[in-house]
Design a protein around this motif. Sequence first.
Motif, PDB file in Angstrom:
ATOM      1  N   ALA A   7       0.871  -1.179   0.000  1.00 48.20           N
ATOM      2  CA  ALA A   7       0.000   0.000   0.000  1.00 48.20           C
ATOM      3  C   ALA A   7       0.907   1.227   0.000  1.00 48.20           C
ATOM      4  O   ALA A   7       1.493   1.580   1.007  1.00 48.20           O
ATOM      5  CB  ALA A   7      -0.904  -0.014   1.226  1.00 48.20           C
ATOM      6  N   ALA A   8       1.045   1.846  -1.160  1.00 51.32           N
ATOM      7  CA  ALA A   8       1.990   2.948  -1.336  1.00 51.32           C
ATOM      8  C   ALA A   8       1.341   4.285  -1.022  1.00 51.32           C
ATOM      9  O   ALA A   8       0.174   4.500  -1.310  1.00 51.32           O
ATOM     10  CB  ALA A   8       2.504   2.959  -2.767  1.00 51.32           C
ATOM     11  N   ASP A   9       2.136   5.170  -0.440  1.00 53.57           N
ATOM     12  CA  ASP A   9       1.700   6.553  -0.273  1.00 53.57           C
ATOM     13  C   ASP A   9       1.668   7.207  -1.644  1.00 53.57           C
ATOM     14  O   ASP A   9       2.432   6.854  -2.535  1.00 53.57           O
ATOM     15  CB  ASP A   9       2.666   7.330   0.622  1.00 53.57           C
ATOM     16  CG  ASP A   9       2.561   6.937   2.077  1.00 53.57           C
ATOM     17  OD1 ASP A   9       1.519   6.375   2.470  1.00 53.57           O
ATOM     18  OD2 ASP A   9       3.519   7.193   2.823  1.00 53.57           O
ATOM     19  N   ARG A  10       0.794   8.193  -1.789  1.00 57.97           N
ATOM     20  CA  ARG A  10       0.742   8.945  -3.039  1.00 57.97           C
ATOM     21  C   ARG A  10       1.943   9.876  -3.126  1.00 57.97           C
ATOM     22  O   ARG A  10       2.534  10.243  -2.135  1.00 57.97           O
ATOM     23  CB  ARG A  10      -0.540   9.765  -3.115  1.00 57.97           C
ATOM     24  CG  ARG A  10      -1.762   8.903  -3.286  1.00 57.97           C
ATOM     25  CD  ARG A  10      -2.972   9.782  -3.583  1.00 57.97           C
ATOM     26  NE  ARG A  10      -4.117   8.965  -3.844  1.00 57.97           N
ATOM     27  CZ  ARG A  10      -4.420   8.441  -5.032  1.00 57.97           C
ATOM     28  NH1 ARG A  10      -3.652   8.658  -6.066  1.00 57.97           N
ATOM     29  NH2 ARG A  10      -5.486   7.702  -5.189  1.00 57.97           N
ATOM     30  N   GLY A  11       2.288  10.236  -4.318  1.00 59.58           N
ATOM     31  CA  GLY A  11       3.381  11.165  -4.531  1.00 59.58           C
ATOM     32  C   GLY A  11       4.644  10.462  -4.986  1.00 59.58           C
ATOM     33  O   GLY A  11       4.756   9.236  -4.946  1.00 59.58           O
ATOM     34  N   THR A  12       5.593  11.260  -5.418  1.00 63.49           N
ATOM     35  CA  THR A  12       6.822  10.736  -5.997  1.00 63.49           C
ATOM     36  C   THR A  12       7.596   9.865  -5.013  1.00 63.49           C
ATOM     37  O   THR A  12       8.039   8.766  -5.360  1.00 63.49           O
ATOM     38  CB  THR A  12       7.716  11.906  -6.458  1.00 63.49           C
ATOM     39  OG1 THR A  12       6.937  12.767  -7.286  1.00 63.49           O
ATOM     40  CG2 THR A  12       8.895  11.412  -7.256  1.00 63.49           C
ATOM     41  N   ASP A  13       7.766  10.329  -3.791  1.00 65.46           N
ATOM     42  CA  ASP A  13       8.541   9.561  -2.804  1.00 65.46           C
ATOM     43  C   ASP A  13       7.863   8.245  -2.448  1.00 65.46           C
ATOM     44  O   ASP A  13       8.523   7.205  -2.364  1.00 65.46           O
ATOM     45  CB  ASP A  13       8.771  10.384  -1.534  1.00 65.46           C
ATOM     46  CG  ASP A  13       9.746  11.532  -1.741  1.00 65.46           C
ATOM     47  OD1 ASP A  13      10.543  11.469  -2.697  1.00 65.46           O
ATOM     48  OD2 ASP A  13       9.702  12.478  -0.952  1.00 65.46           O
ATOM     49  N   GLY A  14       6.559   8.285  -2.215  1.00 69.21           N
ATOM     50  CA  GLY A  14       5.834   7.065  -1.854  1.00 69.21           C
ATOM     51  C   GLY A  14       5.858   6.035  -2.962  1.00 69.21           C
ATOM     52  O   GLY A  14       6.058   4.836  -2.721  1.00 69.21           O
TER      53      GLY A  14
END
Length: 57
Positions: A7-14
């Motif tokens: 379950a990835a965080d939104r955004g480039t880093d996630g």
Amino acid sequence: MREVLIAADRGTDGEASAEQLRAGLAAAGLKARGAAARRVWGLNEAEAAGLLDPVRA
């Protein structure tokens, strides 16, 4: 364990972190897939979007 759901965080880093984890798991022989977290609204975001009715005294 044979399969992992990330379950990835939104955004480039996630998204980059989720891909790095997926690649590492795949290298270890595990099936892994990612899913982006859905948009979550907190009170600050809802207020900024005009979704809250102001409380009147």
